[in-house]
Design a protein around this motif. Structure first.
Motif, PDB file in Angstrom:
ATOM      1  N   SER A 265       0.710  -1.482  -0.100  1.00  0.00           N
ATOM      2  CA  SER A 265      -0.003  -0.045   0.008  1.00  0.00           C
ATOM      3  C   SER A 265       0.930   1.274  -0.133  1.00  0.00           C
ATOM      4  CB  SER A 265      -1.080  -0.073   1.140  1.00  0.00           C
ATOM      5  OG  SER A 265      -1.734   1.015   1.356  1.00  0.00           O
ATOM      6  N   SER A 266       2.030   1.171   0.722  1.00  0.00           N
ATOM      7  CA  SER A 266       2.903   2.123   0.767  1.00  0.00           C
ATOM      8  C   SER A 266       3.408   2.500  -0.612  1.00  0.00           C
ATOM      9  CB  SER A 266       4.101   2.033   2.029  1.00  0.00           C
ATOM     10  OG  SER A 266       3.309   1.829   3.337  1.00  0.00           O
ATOM     11  N   ALA A 267       3.638   1.692  -1.230  1.00  0.00           N
ATOM     12  CA  ALA A 267       4.343   1.625  -2.504  1.00  0.00           C
ATOM     13  C   ALA A 267       3.178   2.183  -3.611  1.00  0.00           C
ATOM     14  CB  ALA A 267       4.990   0.269  -2.931  1.00  0.00           C
ATOM     15  N   GLY A 268       1.991   2.254  -3.437  1.00  0.00           N
ATOM     16  CA  GLY A 268       1.046   2.647  -4.135  1.00  0.00           C
ATOM     17  C   GLY A 268       0.462   1.885  -5.117  1.00  0.00           C
ATOM     18  N   VAL A 269       0.484   0.417  -4.831  1.00  0.00           N
ATOM     19  CA  VAL A 269       0.260  -0.810  -5.422  1.00  0.00           C
ATOM     20  C   VAL A 269      -1.396  -0.711  -5.898  1.00  0.00           C
ATOM     21  CG1 VAL A 269      -0.062  -3.257  -5.777  1.00  0.00           C
ATOM     22  CG2 VAL A 269       2.069  -2.117  -5.065  1.00  0.00           C
ATOM     23  N   PHE A 270      -2.093  -0.394  -4.855  1.00  0.00           N
ATOM     24  CA  PHE A 270      -3.483  -0.461  -4.598  1.00  0.00           C
ATOM     25  C   PHE A 270      -3.933   0.985  -5.239  1.00  0.00           C
ATOM     26  CE2 PHE A 270      -2.165  -3.358  -1.316  1.00  0.00           C
ATOM     27  CZ  PHE A 270      -2.437  -4.677  -1.778  1.00  0.00           C
ATOM     28  N   SER A 271      -5.159   0.784  -5.916  1.00  0.00           N
ATOM     29  CA  SER A 271      -5.884   1.965  -6.526  1.00  0.00           C
ATOM     30  C   SER A 271      -6.830   2.260  -5.393  1.00  0.00           C
ATOM     31  CB  SER A 271      -6.489   1.820  -7.728  1.00  0.00           C
ATOM     32  OG  SER A 271      -7.723   0.723  -7.503  1.00  0.00           O
ATOM     33  N   PRO A 272      -7.425   3.612  -5.367  1.00  0.00           N
ATOM     34  CA  PRO A 272      -8.767   3.723  -4.410  1.00  0.00           C
ATOM     35  C   PRO A 272      -9.874   2.827  -4.349  1.00  0.00           C
ATOM     36  CG  PRO A 272      -7.962   5.736  -5.335  1.00  0.00           C
ATOM     37  CD  PRO A 272      -7.084   4.719  -6.255  1.00  0.00           C
ATOM     38  N   ALA A 273     -10.154   2.301  -5.508  1.00  0.00           N
ATOM     39  CA  ALA A 273     -11.287   1.438  -5.829  1.00  0.00           C
ATOM     40  C   ALA A 273     -10.928   0.064  -5.359  1.00  0.00           C
ATOM     41  CB  ALA A 273     -11.697   1.207  -7.248  1.00  0.00           C
ATOM     42  N   GLN A 274      -9.667  -0.219  -5.606  1.00  0.00           N
ATOM     43  CA  GLN A 274      -9.210  -1.557  -5.024  1.00  0.00           C
ATOM     44  C   GLN A 274      -8.963  -1.579  -3.430  1.00  0.00           C
ATOM     45  OE1 GLN A 274      -5.404  -1.822  -7.465  1.00  0.00           O
ATOM     46  NE2 GLN A 274      -6.253  -3.314  -8.445  1.00  0.00           N
ATOM     47  N   GLN A 275      -8.783  -0.586  -2.856  1.00  0.00           N
ATOM     48  CA  GLN A 275      -8.654  -0.222  -1.580  1.00  0.00           C
ATOM     49  C   GLN A 275     -10.057  -0.528  -0.931  1.00  0.00           C
ATOM     50  OE1 GLN A 275      -6.415   3.140  -0.870  1.00  0.00           O
ATOM     51  NE2 GLN A 275      -4.806   1.908   0.084  1.00  0.00           N
ATOM     52  N   ALA A 276     -11.161  -0.035  -1.618  1.00  0.00           N
ATOM     53  CA  ALA A 276     -12.384  -0.052  -1.074  1.00  0.00           C
ATOM     54  C   ALA A 276     -12.765  -1.177  -1.109  1.00  0.00           C
ATOM     55  CB  ALA A 276     -13.394   0.969  -1.719  1.00  0.00           C
ATOM     56  N   SER A 277     -12.502  -2.129  -2.064  1.00  0.00           N
ATOM     57  CA  SER A 277     -13.018  -3.538  -2.357  1.00  0.00           C
ATOM     58  C   SER A 277     -12.416  -4.236  -0.957  1.00  0.00           C
ATOM     59  CB  SER A 277     -12.907  -4.121  -3.592  1.00  0.00           C
ATOM     60  OG  SER A 277     -13.497  -3.392  -4.726  1.00  0.00           O
ATOM     61  N   ILE A 278     -11.076  -4.047  -1.082  1.00  0.00           N
ATOM     62  CA  ILE A 278     -10.636  -4.776   0.152  1.00  0.00           C
ATOM     63  C   ILE A 278     -10.969  -4.644   1.620  1.00  0.00           C
ATOM     64  CG2 ILE A 278      -8.154  -4.909   1.195  1.00  0.00           C
ATOM     65  CD1 ILE A 278      -6.907  -4.725  -1.382  1.00  0.00           C
ATOM     66  N   GLU A 279     -11.367  -3.072   1.678  1.00  0.00           N
ATOM     67  CA  GLU A 279     -11.907  -2.680   2.955  1.00  0.00           C
ATOM     68  C   GLU A 279     -13.418  -3.422   3.424  1.00  0.00           C
ATOM     69  OE1 GLU A 279     -13.649   1.366   5.113  1.00  0.00           O
ATOM     70  OE2 GLU A 279     -11.987   1.586   3.957  1.00  0.00           O
ATOM     71  N   ASN A 280     -14.085  -3.397   2.204  1.00  0.00           N
ATOM     72  CA  ASN A 280     -15.333  -4.241   2.464  1.00  0.00           C
ATOM     73  C   ASN A 280     -15.247  -5.716   2.855  1.00  0.00           C
ATOM     74  OD1 ASN A 280     -18.396  -4.443   1.954  1.00  0.00           O
ATOM     75  ND2 ASN A 280     -17.855  -5.841   0.044  1.00  0.00           N
ATOM     76  N   ALA A 281     -14.191  -6.406   1.726  1.00  0.00           N
ATOM     77  CA  ALA A 281     -13.930  -7.722   2.291  1.00  0.00           C
ATOM     78  C   ALA A 281     -13.302  -8.225   3.748  1.00  0.00           C
ATOM     79  CB  ALA A 281     -12.820  -8.177   1.166  1.00  0.00           C
ATOM     80  N   TYR A 282     -12.460  -7.161   4.393  1.00  0.00           N
ATOM     81  CA  TYR A 282     -11.967  -7.518   5.699  1.00  0.00           C
ATOM     82  C   TYR A 282     -13.094  -7.160   6.596  1.00  0.00           C
ATOM     83  CZ  TYR A 282     -10.212  -2.608   6.802  1.00  0.00           C
ATOM     84  OH  TYR A 282     -10.112  -1.072   6.978  1.00  0.00           O
ATOM     85  N   ASN A 283     -14.015  -6.348   6.309  1.00  0.00           N
ATOM     86  CA  ASN A 283     -15.041  -5.975   7.214  1.00  0.00           C
ATOM     87  C   ASN A 283     -16.124  -7.051   7.193  1.00  0.00           C
ATOM     88  OD1 ASN A 283     -14.674  -3.406   8.133  1.00  0.00           O
ATOM     89  ND2 ASN A 283     -15.482  -2.696   6.224  1.00  0.00           N
ATOM     90  N   TRP A 284     -16.208  -7.876   6.371  1.00  0.00           N
ATOM     91  CA  TRP A 284     -17.119  -9.066   6.117  1.00  0.00           C
ATOM     92  C   TRP A 284     -16.161 -10.453   6.788  1.00  0.00           C
ATOM     93  CZ3 TRP A 284     -21.991 -10.070   6.040  1.00  0.00           C
ATOM     94  CH2 TRP A 284     -22.739  -9.280   5.192  1.00  0.00           C
ATOM     95  N   LEU A 285     -15.231 -10.348   6.526  1.00  0.00           N
ATOM     96  CA  LEU A 285     -14.325 -11.445   7.283  1.00  0.00           C
ATOM     97  C   LEU A 285     -14.306 -11.364   9.029  1.00  0.00           C
ATOM     98  CD1 LEU A 285     -10.996 -11.474   5.036  1.00  0.00           C
ATOM     99  CD2 LEU A 285     -12.841 -13.407   5.359  1.00  0.00           C
TER     100      LEU A 285
END
Length: 332
Positions: A265-285
């Motif tokens: 994330s610090s290297a800028g690998v994830f786009s804002p849309a990808q980060q939002a999807s990942i956030e939704n995923a870990y919230n469900w987990l």
């Protein structure tokens, strides 16, 4: 273990997770706390059938996976912003808690608690709950009865703090950073820490998790320290049960995954849309994990906990909680 054995229990986790999210939306109560309550009701009002147990036991996997994914929403810059101060607080409160439990166990409660039981209580309350108890027990060859008493005591306080901390945080109007770090340095087990952190706010949940991971990483020092002490204390060296394999087996490996995603994330690998999807995923987990966490709070086991271990750990918890909150309120 076959997928067929896991599916029934996992389906129950998923169903109760959906119910928790729905009830949370309808009532305004945080869905993670509702998820814990749902698991608690399942295990204490109905009981967990044998065919559901394997799938429900996967909740620890979902918690670890959620923590790993959470790393994608953070950067090293965010962590280092107050990371040095937090690390000092973590080390200070951890050492204070460990020493307090050891002193109380060996002096005030010396006649009622064995030396090894006191050490297990100190490790569990200062580092990472039952995981630390298991790791230290293997290093000092504690008796099964001592492990059971220590684990039951820690689980009792996990059940209490997961309810009490959000109430105290709201009453005192604590900021996200203060509440998150406070929960991370003073509560015992990782699951309840993450739950109360995110119940307060998203930012508080992230700080609670990062703080708790830093504290969990101290498990290696504690295990080595206790193994060395008891090996020297016994003339025949019969308690020298420490080994690098033991340390690796008990080390919370999701910490490594979390750090890897923070680096990406610090290297800028994830786009804002990808980060939002990942956030939704870990919230469900997390919802899945906390339903399972609730099933581990069994009233019958909590009632069997002796009063002396509870009083010792309570005194240390009050000390660590009050001390850390005062320091954090002054710093932030």
């Amino acid at each position: 273990m076959s997928l067929r054995r896991l599916l029934p229990g996992f389906a129950v986790l998923g169903l109760l997770a959906l119910v928790a999210r729905a009830v949370g939306i309808l009532t305004g109560v945080n869905h993670l706390l509702i998820a814990i309550g749902a698991g608690f009701l399942l295990t204490n009002a109905v009981g967990v059938p044998e065919q559901l147990a394997p799938g429900i036991a996967t909740h620890k996997l979902w918690l670890g996976a959620g923590i790993v994914l959470m790393g994608a929403s953070l950067t090293l810059e965010q962590i280092l912003e107050v990371g040095g101060v937090v690390l000092l607080v973590v080390v200070g409160v951890t050492a204070t808690t460990l020493v307090a439990v050891e002193l109380l166990s060996r002096t005030v409660a010396g006649a009622d608690l064995s030396e090894r039981l006191g050490s297990l209580l100190a490790a569990g309350s200062s580092i990472c709950g039952v995981s630390a108890i298991v790791a230290v027990a293997g290093a000092i060859r504690a008796r099964e009865s001592e492990i059971a008493y220590a684990a039951a005591t820690i689980l009792l306080f996990d059940a209490i703090t997961v309810v009490a901390y959000p109430i105290v945080g709201d009453l005192l109007g604590l900021s996200d950073v203060v509440f998150g770090v406070w929960a991370g340095v003073s509560m015992f087990s990782t699951g309840p820490v993450v739950a109360v952190g995110f119940a307060h706010s998203e930012a508080a949940g992230q700080w609670a998790t990062m703080t708790k991971l830093a504290r969990n990483a101290l498990i290696g020092l504690v295990v080595v320290g206790y193994a060395s002490y008891y090996a020297r204390a016994d003339a025949d060296g019969a308690t020298a049960g420490f080994s690098p394999r033991l340390l690796w087996d008990e080390f919370p490996k999701f910490v490594l995954g979390f750090l890897a995603l923070v680096a990406l994330s610090s290297a800028g690998v994830f786009s804002p849309a990808q980060q939002a999807s990942i956030e939704n995923a870990y919230n469900w987990l997390f919802v899945l994990a906390f339903v399972g966490l609730g099933t581990e709070i069994e009233l019958t086991e909590l009632r069997s906990t002796g009063l002396t271990p509870v009083l010792v750990v309570l005194a240390a918890l009050v000390l660590a909680s009050a001390l850390s909150l005062a320091v954090l309120a002054a710093l932030f």
